[in-house]
Design an enzyme around this catalytic site. Sequence first.
Site, mmCIF file in Angstrom:
data_model
loop_
_atom_site.group_PDB
_atom_site.id
_atom_site.type_symbol
_atom_site.label_atom_id
_atom_site.label_comp_id
_atom_site.label_asym_id
_atom_site.label_seq_id
_atom_site.Cartn_x
_atom_site.Cartn_y
_atom_site.Cartn_z
ATOM 1 N N GLU A 50 0.796 -1.231 0.000
ATOM 2 C CA GLU A 50 0.000 0.000 0.000
ATOM 3 C C GLU A 50 0.826 1.276 0.000
ATOM 4 O O GLU A 50 0.445 2.264 -0.605
ATOM 5 C CB GLU A 50 -0.931 0.052 1.222
ATOM 6 C CG GLU A 50 -1.914 -1.078 1.322
ATOM 7 C CD GLU A 50 -1.450 -2.106 2.310
ATOM 8 O OE1 GLU A 50 -0.290 -2.529 2.204
ATOM 9 O OE2 GLU A 50 -2.228 -2.507 3.187
ATOM 10 N N ASP B 215 -2.019 -5.168 3.581
ATOM 11 C CA ASP B 215 -2.136 -5.493 5.007
ATOM 12 C C ASP B 215 -2.986 -6.742 5.242
ATOM 13 O O ASP B 215 -3.906 -7.037 4.468
ATOM 14 C CB ASP B 215 -2.731 -4.312 5.774
ATOM 15 C CG ASP B 215 -1.731 -3.179 5.946
ATOM 16 O OD1 ASP B 215 -0.535 -3.406 5.715
ATOM 17 O OD2 ASP B 215 -2.163 -2.062 6.305
ATOM 18 N N ASP C 189 -5.698 -7.867 6.627
ATOM 19 C CA ASP C 189 -7.052 -7.746 7.165
ATOM 20 C C ASP C 189 -8.037 -7.661 6.004
ATOM 21 O O ASP C 189 -7.659 -7.779 4.843
ATOM 22 C CB ASP C 189 -7.162 -6.523 8.097
ATOM 23 C CG ASP C 189 -6.763 -5.220 7.408
ATOM 24 O OD1 ASP C 189 -6.601 -5.216 6.169
ATOM 25 O OD2 ASP C 189 -6.610 -4.202 8.104
ATOM 26 N N GLU D 284 -9.617 -5.149 4.750
ATOM 27 C CA GLU D 284 -9.339 -4.026 3.853
ATOM 28 C C GLU D 284 -8.174 -4.369 2.932
ATOM 29 O O GLU D 284 -8.205 -4.087 1.730
ATOM 30 C CB GLU D 284 -9.025 -2.770 4.679
ATOM 31 C CG GLU D 284 -9.462 -1.477 4.036
ATOM 32 C CD GLU D 284 -10.973 -1.339 3.950
ATOM 33 O OE1 GLU D 284 -11.436 -0.744 2.943
ATOM 34 O OE2 GLU D 284 -11.695 -1.822 4.837
ATOM 35 N N TYR E 290 1.385 -5.889 13.365
ATOM 36 C CA TYR E 290 0.234 -5.206 12.774
ATOM 37 C C TYR E 290 -0.681 -4.648 13.853
ATOM 38 O O TYR E 290 -0.993 -5.323 14.830
ATOM 39 C CB TYR E 290 -0.541 -6.168 11.882
ATOM 40 C CG TYR E 290 -1.530 -5.479 10.994
ATOM 41 C CD1 TYR E 290 -1.150 -4.416 10.176
ATOM 42 C CD2 TYR E 290 -2.871 -5.875 10.968
ATOM 43 C CE1 TYR E 290 -2.062 -3.780 9.371
ATOM 44 C CE2 TYR E 290 -3.785 -5.246 10.150
ATOM 45 C CZ TYR E 290 -3.380 -4.196 9.350
ATOM 46 O OH TYR E 290 -4.286 -3.556 8.542
ATOM 47 N N ARG F 252 -3.856 -3.394 13.726
ATOM 48 C CA ARG F 252 -5.325 -3.530 13.703
ATOM 49 C C ARG F 252 -5.667 -4.970 14.066
ATOM 50 O O ARG F 252 -5.670 -5.851 13.227
ATOM 51 C CB ARG F 252 -5.880 -3.141 12.336
ATOM 52 C CG ARG F 252 -5.731 -1.643 12.049
ATOM 53 C CD ARG F 252 -6.366 -1.218 10.734
ATOM 54 N NE ARG F 252 -6.190 0.205 10.548
ATOM 55 C CZ ARG F 252 -5.166 0.775 9.928
ATOM 56 N NH1 ARG F 252 -4.214 -0.002 9.412
ATOM 57 N NH2 ARG F 252 -5.065 2.081 9.800
ATOM 58 N N HIS G 248 -4.633 -12.224 13.824
ATOM 59 C CA HIS G 248 -3.306 -11.661 14.037
ATOM 60 C C HIS G 248 -2.902 -11.772 15.498
ATOM 61 O O HIS G 248 -3.736 -12.010 16.366
ATOM 62 C CB HIS G 248 -3.275 -10.178 13.641
ATOM 63 C CG HIS G 248 -3.982 -9.886 12.375
ATOM 64 N ND1 HIS G 248 -3.674 -10.511 11.202
ATOM 65 C CD2 HIS G 248 -5.004 -9.039 12.092
ATOM 66 C CE1 HIS G 248 -4.467 -10.062 10.241
ATOM 67 N NE2 HIS G 248 -5.296 -9.184 10.757
#
Length: 696
Positions: free
Chosen positions: A9, A82, A84, A86, A298, A300, A345
């Site tokens: 990203e 990432d 997740d 998203e 990570y 989140r 995670h």
Amino acid sequence: MADSLVIVESPTKAKSIGKYLGSKYIVKASMGHVRDLPKSQIGVEVDNNFNPKYITIRGKGSVLKELRDARKKVKKVYLAADPDREGEAIAWHLAHVLELDEAEPCRVVFNEITKQAVKDAFKTPRQINMDLVHAQQARRILDRLVGYKISPLLWKKVKKGLSAGRVQSVAVKLIMDRENEINMFVPEEYWTITAMLKSDKSPIEAKFHSMDGVKKELGSQADVSAIMDAIGKQSFEVKEVKEKERLRHPSPPFTTSSVQQEAARKLNFRAGKTMSVAQQLYEGVDLGKEGTVGLITYMRTDSTRVSPVAQEEASIYLNEKFGADFVPETPRQYAKKAANAQDAHEAIRPTSVLRDPESLKPFLSRDQLRLYKLIWERFVASQMTSAVMDTMTVDLLAGGALFRANGSKVRFPGFMKVYVEGNDDGTVETDKLLPPLTVGDKLKQETIEPKQHFTQPPPRYTEARMIKTLEELGIGRPSTYSPTLETIQKRGYVAIEEKKFVPTELGELVIQQMEEFFPEILDAEFTAHMEEDLDQVEDGQQQWDKVLSNFYESFEKRLEVAEEEMKEIEIEDEVSDEICEKCGRNFVYKIGRFGKFLACSGFPDCRNAKPIVKDTGVACPTCHEGKLVERRSKKGRVFYGCDRYPECDHVMWDKPSAKPCPSCGKLMVEKRSKQGTKLQCTQCDHNEVLQEPEEE
């Protein structure tokens, strides 16, 4: 020559993993999402199984051209967004625009940006997980349906420019309900009696507990007088002494929610700032000779799980640093905090416990260092032995009145040697020792002080309290807390006063309309159930379009009723007495992100606006001609400055007091701390208590 393209990203993340992969890989950044629903229309074919119509995000054309050109030069493309929902959606969109075969194992994920984690991830690429993609897509469409269907209604019936959101509306409702609780709260009187007693060793503070063996609440002066009369001048006799050993266990390592709460308490960080700085630490920081390194896992996550490798490294570090007594016999395991917590995670932790905060001082900014130190200390403490506390409870009797004294001390600090979790009221635990006492000992009265109190209303939500509440109610997910709170402020539905959320008139008006016509949108249980449905989509237990269909069936009916029955409300701007210095029209009161402000009534012809200043009634200590007024910075923080600005540029953060210093006559200001509020002279050392710590 490179034969593989890796897409992440951000440029920072690209730089961090690029050095681990070597020259055979080209690493490029997509700069986040490349496709999304259009802003100009709803972009969802409701009658066609909620089919979304994605378009290239404005400004991403050049990024896509660069990625397509790079794609032509390589044999293999890896998508490393990432780990997740998203990130999975970003990977899926990239696969679509680059015409990749989704059946190919092109997706790589890693929980930390370290050499080993990155290399391991590229050894085991997988297919894009469409369950994750569908869960993200369902949430996006759900929020789009609510926002793009209700907002036009509010524009039409209430006021142009209004909008509604699914999770945000619940958050505003919680804040409004709390404000109503506070306004309707009726204080109740209660009393405490504190006795200071003399002993041979040191004085003892004991509090009234019961009368004649019955627990008694003191609700009036008469209740207190009866107790005081019964005690008279008698000595207090020790009736019982209890000494116990108590274990105090460490808090688990951080999740997204808990790091936002603790950073608010200890660092005064807003949720958005915490996540922004954490993103920097995750993606990588230049450590000089070591290069760019990801410093935390990570950020989140709602899991408290820690990898065995990290636990072993922590165990070795603790043994060398503090000794074997500070290392538990078996590594600590922490239970899930909530039934709906995901475990994809690990918890948020340093990628290597050997990188202690002191060693990173030369490479990190002040904010990065403070947050890293918080994460590092929390993780290290979570892997340590429990603290051992010696507690002592003493019951003392006089005239049938039982008073109780409590004491404690730390016998073995354990994890407390490194870190102790904060709390919302800001109090700090300290040792409170009691002298050795035995049953039958007599203690003379020094003072007996009755004190009147009144119950306090529930506190307004701070960011930390709000995040904790949303998490407990199951509303939103780790990635949504920060943007939710930012959005409701940007829309002017809530304001911040003394670091606490307050609903605005506009927010109350919108919630009133939503409550009448869309009650399920504001229902915390309904919203939490929707989150559970999305989790089941992620787990492959539900079809994403079925979840949307179930929601839309009743929602559509609500829309039809609202179209017919919602009455138009005319909101007229309140006119002020102040005149616009640019065009001569009256200013009117408007509501913005930080509450009310003044704007010219001639808008859009005249765009003059200014903040509403509150006169403190205190003369400016610099020019002595102007007065100090309350203002707000661009970030909403209250400060005080001279009303003759720019002729006089005196500014200060502390609230000035109209009371001059009794010692030197100079200006005094209010100083707030965990111990309460006091007046402090700006020139000499004089200070005086203004308010005791707020009772929670």
